[in-house]
Design an enzyme around this catalytic site. Structure first.
Site, PDB file in Angstrom:
ATOM      1  N   ASN A  11       0.866  -1.178   0.000  1.00 57.13           N
ATOM      2  CA  ASN A  11       0.000   0.000   0.000  1.00 57.13           C
ATOM      3  C   ASN A  11       0.905   1.230   0.000  1.00 57.13           C
ATOM      4  OD1 ASN A  11      -1.772   2.066   0.538  1.00 57.13           O
ATOM      5  ND2 ASN A  11      -2.343   1.341   2.587  1.00 57.13           N
ATOM      6  N   LYS A  13       0.055   4.273  -0.112  1.00 54.36           N
ATOM      7  CA  LYS A  13      -0.558   5.439   0.545  1.00 54.36           C
ATOM      8  C   LYS A  13      -0.364   6.680  -0.335  1.00 54.36           C
ATOM      9  CE  LYS A  13       0.051   3.015   4.856  1.00 54.36           C
ATOM     10  NZ  LYS A  13       0.229   3.042   6.302  1.00 54.36           N
ATOM     11  N   HIS A  98      -9.244   1.066   5.258  1.00 52.93           N
ATOM     12  CA  HIS A  98      -7.943   1.248   5.912  1.00 52.93           C
ATOM     13  C   HIS A  98      -8.116   2.188   7.108  1.00 52.93           C
ATOM     14  CE1 HIS A  98      -3.798   2.364   6.687  1.00 52.93           C
ATOM     15  NE2 HIS A  98      -3.457   1.267   6.027  1.00 52.93           N
ATOM     16  N   GLU A 100      -6.437   4.555   8.120  1.00 50.03           N
ATOM     17  CA  GLU A 100      -6.219   5.981   7.813  1.00 50.03           C
ATOM     18  C   GLU A 100      -7.470   6.595   7.186  1.00 50.03           C
ATOM     19  OE1 GLU A 100      -2.517   5.351   5.723  1.00 50.03           O
ATOM     20  OE2 GLU A 100      -1.624   4.767   7.631  1.00 50.03           O
ATOM     21  N   GLU A 168      -4.791  -5.010  10.664  1.00 47.86           N
ATOM     22  CA  GLU A 168      -3.734  -4.022  10.841  1.00 47.86           C
ATOM     23  C   GLU A 168      -3.933  -3.280  12.162  1.00 47.86           C
ATOM     24  OE1 GLU A 168      -1.871  -2.859   6.783  1.00 47.86           O
ATOM     25  OE2 GLU A 168      -3.508  -1.489   7.204  1.00 47.86           O
ATOM     26  N   GLY A 174       3.378   2.012  10.689  1.00 45.96           N
ATOM     27  CA  GLY A 174       4.389   3.060  10.535  1.00 45.96           C
ATOM     28  C   GLY A 174       5.187   3.354  11.789  1.00 45.96           C
ATOM     29  N   SER A 214       4.054  -2.428  10.086  1.00 40.57           N
ATOM     30  CA  SER A 214       5.512  -2.523  10.269  1.00 40.57           C
ATOM     31  C   SER A 214       6.097  -3.859   9.806  1.00 40.57           C
ATOM     32  CB  SER A 214       5.892  -2.226  11.723  1.00 40.57           C
ATOM     33  OG  SER A 214       5.573  -0.873  12.036  1.00 40.57           O
TER      34      SER A 214
HETATM   35  P1  13P Z   1       3.526   0.143   7.476  1.00 45.15           P
HETATM   36  O1  13P Z   1       3.996  -1.143   6.828  1.00 45.15           O
HETATM   37  O2  13P Z   1       4.253   1.359   6.971  1.00 45.15           O
HETATM   38  O3  13P Z   1       3.513   0.027   8.978  1.00 45.15           O
HETATM   39  O4  13P Z   1       1.999   0.365   7.031  1.00 45.15           O
HETATM   40  C1  13P Z   1       1.098  -0.687   7.119  1.00 45.15           C
HETATM   41  C2  13P Z   1      -0.145  -0.302   6.425  1.00 45.15           C
HETATM   42  O5  13P Z   1      -0.895   0.551   6.884  1.00 45.15           O
HETATM   43  C3  13P Z   1      -0.458  -0.967   5.157  1.00 45.15           C
HETATM   44  O6  13P Z   1      -1.757  -0.712   4.751  1.00 45.15           O
END
Ligand code: 13P
Length: 252
Positions: A11, A13, A98, A100, A168, A174, A214
């Site tokens: 992803n 983002k 997601h 976010e 997740e 992150g 992560s």
């Molecule tokens: P990270 O791998 O950067 O922690 O992000 C995970 C994520 O939100 C994938 O959708």
């Protein structure tokens, strides 16, 4: 015994410019230099790159996904992108729900459910995300939160051909922090039980359950080795072909 083919999905983002195609080309080169992968490989770039990356990946093992879609049919909805438009641009999958999106755009389980239905209609494999926040985890509510999100976000017509679930934990995204393998095992076993209870043995056992948060080359093999983990949803480490390929290594 259900045979679930793993998925490693990246992803991107809100990252990536036209020049980032070099990473996609490097990924395709890395994949074709090795024996066929034992997993599906998906990249979800920002909307602006979906069509271009889809053409680049057309005769490669890499599939392209959107990061979100509207629940609505095409029409007067400024700034939104319909699921059918993603399919038209060459995407075969889409991420919905997601954390976010849930946080930044206040998307509810109901919204996510409606988006998933639109994605099914467009023939897209739909990656539905769930996961608890840190305060929810701290008060011991992880399993309740995840079960509630599964109940609300998955349409009744979900099955293993149209839906993948990604767990997740929000606090692991992150941050470089991950749950222990035991904690992941507990959540994934609970998700499996919940899905089997709702959809029956065959359908419930067919869903692929991804872990995200992560994931890096250094921890991928351990996390992907957990029972009922059928792949990864990767953020930061999917932006560089060499790191993403290092995660795919967990399935070589
Ligand atoms: P990270 O791998 O950067 O922690 O992000 C995970 C994520 O939100 C994938 O959708």
């Amino acid at each position: 015994m259900t045979n679930r083919r793993p998925i490693v999905a990246g992803n991107w983002k809100m990252n990536g410019l036209r020049g980032s195609k070099a990473e996609i080309e490097a990924l395709i080169a890395a994949l074709s230099a090795r024996p066929a992968n034992a997993c599906d490989v998906v990249i979800a770039p920002p909307f602006t790159l979906v069509a271009d990356f889809s053409s680049t990946c057309a005769s490669s093992p890499v599939e392209i996904a959107g990061q979100d879609c509207s629940a609505l049919a095409p029409g007067a909805h400024t700034g939104d992108v319909a699921a059918s438009m993603l399919a038209d641009a060459g995407a075969t999958a889409v991420i919905v729900g997601h954390s976010e999106r849930r946080q930044d755009h206040r998307e509810t389980d109901e919204d996510v459910n409606a988006k998933a239905l639109a994605a099914y209609e467009a023939g897209l494999t739909t990656i539905i995300c769930v996961g608890e926040t840190e305060p929810e985890r701290d008060r011991g509510a992880t399993l309740d939160v995840v079960n509630g999100q599964l109940a609300g976000s998955l349409p009744d017509s979900a099955d293993s051909s149209n839906t993948v679930v990604a767990y997740e934990p929000v606090w692991a995204i992150g941050t470089g922090r991950t749950p222990t393998a035991d904690d992941v095992a507990k959540v994934h076993a609970t998700m499996r039980e919940t899905l089997v209870a709702r959809f029956g043995d065959e359908v419930g056992n067919g869903f692929r359950l991804l872990y995200g948060g992560s994931v890096k080359p250094a921890n991928a093999a351990e996390l992907m080795g957990v029972a009922d983990v059928d792949g990864a949803l990767v953020g930061g480490a999917s932006l560089k072909a060499v790191d993403f390929d290092g995660i795919i290594d967990a399935y070589r």
